[in-house]
Design a protein around this motif. Structure first.
Motif, PDB file in Angstrom:
ATOM      1  N   ALA A   1     -41.321  55.192  59.890  1.00 46.39           N
ATOM      2  CA  ALA A   1     -42.067  55.014  61.157  1.00 46.39           C
ATOM      3  C   ALA A   1     -42.193  56.196  61.927  1.00 46.39           C
ATOM      4  O   ALA A   1     -42.988  56.527  62.624  1.00 46.39           O
ATOM      5  CB  ALA A   1     -41.511  53.886  61.966  1.00 46.39           C
ATOM      6  N   GLU A   2     -41.053  56.967  62.030  1.00 47.63           N
ATOM      7  CA  GLU A   2     -41.070  58.278  63.132  1.00 47.63           C
ATOM      8  C   GLU A   2     -42.003  59.231  62.451  1.00 47.63           C
ATOM      9  O   GLU A   2     -42.920  60.105  63.088  1.00 47.63           O
ATOM     10  CB  GLU A   2     -39.716  58.681  63.330  1.00 47.63           C
ATOM     11  N   ALA A   3     -41.815  59.391  60.943  1.00 47.71           N
ATOM     12  CA  ALA A   3     -42.795  60.348  60.461  1.00 47.71           C
ATOM     13  C   ALA A   3     -44.132  59.865  60.463  1.00 47.71           C
ATOM     14  O   ALA A   3     -45.100  60.890  60.729  1.00 47.71           O
ATOM     15  CB  ALA A   3     -42.213  60.581  59.047  1.00 47.71           C
ATOM     16  N   ASP A   4     -44.373  58.850  60.154  1.00 44.05           N
ATOM     17  CA  ASP A   4     -45.916  58.437  60.438  1.00 44.05           C
ATOM     18  C   ASP A   4     -46.530  58.596  61.801  1.00 44.05           C
ATOM     19  O   ASP A   4     -47.547  59.194  62.079  1.00 44.05           O
ATOM     20  CB  ASP A   4     -45.899  56.943  60.192  1.00 44.05           C
ATOM     21  N   ALA A   5     -45.534  58.515  62.744  1.00 42.78           N
ATOM     22  CA  ALA A   5     -45.870  59.042  64.257  1.00 42.78           C
ATOM     23  C   ALA A   5     -46.402  60.420  64.297  1.00 42.78           C
ATOM     24  O   ALA A   5     -47.189  60.731  65.095  1.00 42.78           O
ATOM     25  CB  ALA A   5     -44.826  58.362  65.414  1.00 42.78           C
ATOM     26  N   ALA A   6     -45.339  61.146  63.783  1.00 43.12           N
ATOM     27  CA  ALA A   6     -45.692  62.628  63.706  1.00 43.12           C
ATOM     28  C   ALA A   6     -46.883  63.178  63.246  1.00 43.12           C
ATOM     29  O   ALA A   6     -47.460  64.042  63.578  1.00 43.12           O
ATOM     30  CB  ALA A   6     -44.387  63.327  63.420  1.00 43.12           C
ATOM     31  N   LEU A   7     -47.088  62.447  62.136  1.00 42.66           N
ATOM     32  CA  LEU A   7     -48.172  63.065  61.164  1.00 42.66           C
ATOM     33  C   LEU A   7     -49.590  62.210  61.329  1.00 42.66           C
ATOM     34  O   LEU A   7     -50.575  62.348  60.787  1.00 42.66           O
ATOM     35  CB  LEU A   7     -47.916  62.362  59.739  1.00 42.66           C
ATOM     36  N   ARG A   8     -49.527  61.184  62.448  1.00 40.00           N
ATOM     37  CA  ARG A   8     -50.675  60.384  62.538  1.00 40.00           C
ATOM     38  C   ARG A   8     -52.099  61.086  62.584  1.00 40.00           C
ATOM     39  O   ARG A   8     -53.186  60.901  61.939  1.00 40.00           O
ATOM     40  CB  ARG A   8     -50.666  59.291  63.625  1.00 40.00           C
ATOM     41  N   ARG A   9     -52.027  62.061  63.530  1.00 41.17           N
ATOM     42  CA  ARG A   9     -53.291  62.764  63.709  1.00 41.17           C
ATOM     43  C   ARG A   9     -53.859  63.847  62.443  1.00 41.17           C
ATOM     44  O   ARG A   9     -54.864  63.834  62.434  1.00 41.17           O
ATOM     45  CB  ARG A   9     -53.286  63.793  65.131  1.00 41.17           C
ATOM     46  N   TYR A  10     -52.711  63.919  61.629  1.00 43.40           N
ATOM     47  CA  TYR A  10     -53.221  64.751  60.671  1.00 43.40           C
ATOM     48  C   TYR A  10     -53.839  63.863  59.489  1.00 43.40           C
ATOM     49  O   TYR A  10     -54.751  64.217  58.863  1.00 43.40           O
ATOM     50  CB  TYR A  10     -52.039  65.653  60.006  1.00 43.40           C
TER      51      TYR A  10
END
Length: 433
Positions: free
Chosen positions: A420-429
């Motif tokens: 979940a934390e990684a998805d949040a960090a990568l969402r815009r990419y």
């Protein structure tokens, strides 16, 4: 270009020197000055090795000077280099994590080697490295990172401890089941005085976990650096196995195991096996007072280790002359003979097939077979975890691994949180593709 003048001990005054220069009686030696930051992430006095190499290079290339600055570990070195750029004092080149590529590109900090090379011979050099070591250095057909201090994770085992436990001292574990059984046997035979295995979970816990996951047939990220797959069932199973080494098999200490002291733990025989970088190989050979072996990591559904270590990068805020000089230095440092000497001195891999064809490294491997293990494991290697927002993504996974190993969360809970934390960090990419 910066100019440096050598007066060879002369005590001439400034006016006299100026007069001699004007008359042509004193020759000035113009030098292209380069600054390079580099890390050390293993034991041993590698700063002395680097200083010696730089001095040798400068002796052979009097028109180029290299100010090589030791900057700490990989994270420290990246911060130091980027801070210098922001302050307007950009280095011309640096050795940084191979996995820093996405972030360096996003910050528009580096240039590709393809844009600097000019000849077919330089192209041949660029194409001469092991493909497995180039995965973390290339994007869209362009090469941004040149392998230097590169590694895979290998298994070190104490042959004396194996023999004392009734195990074949020449046979390391082939798979996860055997490693757990052998580690438990060592622990039992030593009456609890020696651990069976230690896998470091500070420093670079994501790297060790990636090895477990890949051995279970799972890749943690996509090639574009925009998605990760931390909570896949195969990844959860891999972390469950790691946790079981202490909780179920009582073969590994509870809690976290320090990256920086694990080599010493192995040398002091506190553990019979350890997972660590091949970059520690020479230090272990020099310091261990017992017979030891080195092997590829044990498998589950397949063999495997992520590659690791540092690459050379060229920085953008440099003149064309400085970039050419920096590439001259990098070519010199990765020359087969020099790469062979670096491998022998440190334990890091020779970065090209040609380095293993040199007489020095060929003879060294014949005399000391462990020196070839990391190279041979390249056949089963995968690119190290690399994404955009790499620091945030790796930190999320590091925290998950440590939470599971310390019993704060189950492996499944920890990896779902990391996802979940990684998805949040990568969402815009992910949206941009």
């Amino acid at each position: 270009m910066n100019a440096r003048f050598s007066l060879s001990g002369s005590r001439l005054g400034a006016a006299a020197v100026a007069g001699l220069l004007a008359s042509g009686s004193l020759n000035a030696q113009a030098q292209t000055e380069l600054t390079m930051y580099y890390p050390v992430a293993v034991g041993g006095a590698l700063t002395d090795v680097i200083d010696g190499l730089v001095a040798e290079f400068e002796n052979e290339h009097p028109d180029i000077s290299v100010n090589a600055i030791y900057a700490g570990n990989y994270d420290d070195t990246r911060v130091r280099a980027m801070s210098a750029i922001e302050a307007g004092n950009a280095p011309q080149l640096s050795v940084l994590f191979s996995i820093d590529l996405f972030d360096l590109l996003e910050q528009d900090a580096i240039v590709s080697f393809d844009s600097v090379i000019e000849t077919d011979e330089e192209r041949e050099w660029l194409d001469g490295f092991y493909p497995g070591l180039m995965e973390n250095g290339q994007i869209d057909g362009q090469t941004y990172g040149i392998p230097f201090q590169r590694s895979t994770i290998v298994l070190y085992w104490n042959k004396d401890a194996f023999e004392a436990a009734g195990l074949d001292p020449e046979t390391p574990p082939e798979n996860w089941e055997e490693m757990a059984e052998m580690a438990a046997a060592v622990r039992e035979a030593s009456n609890g005085q020696q651990w069976g295995v230690m896998v470091p979970s500070t420093g670079y816990p994501y790297w060790m976990f990636q090895a477990f996951a890949f051995q279970n047939g799972h890749r943690l990220m996509n090639e574009e650096g925009t998605e990760v797959y931390f909570d896949d069932p195969a990844a959860i199973e891999a972390l469950e196995y790691w946790v079981s080494l202490s909780q179920e098999h009582q073969a590994m200490p509870d809690g976290t195991i320090e990256w920086g002291t694990l080599r010493q733990n192995f040398i002091e025989q506190a553990t019979a096996m350890m997972w660590h970088t091949t970059g520690n190989l020479t230090a272990v050979r020099n310091e261990a007072g017992f017979d030891f072996g080195v092997a590829m990591l044990p498998m589950n559904t397949q063999r495997g280790s992520p590659t690791g270590g540092g690459n050379f990068y060229l920085f953008k805020d440099s003149t064309e002359e400085e970039q050419r000089a920096a590439m001259t230095f990098i070519r010199w440092m990765t020359d087969p003979e020099r790469a062979a000497a670096w491998s022998i001195e440190t334990g890091y891999m020779g970065v090209s097939p040609a380095s293993y064809e040199t007489e020095a490294l060929r003879n060294y491997v014949e005399e000391f077979a462990p020196a070839a293990v990391a190279r041979d494991q390249l056949e089963h290697a995968t690119a190290e975890l690399a994404t955009y927002q790499g620091g945030r993504v790796r930190r999320a996974l590091d925290n998950a691994v440590q939470a599971a190993l310390t019993g704060q969360m189950s492996p499944e809970e920890a990896l779902k949180q990391a996802q979940a934390e990684a998805d949040a960090a990568l969402r815009r990419y992910a949206r941009s593709r």
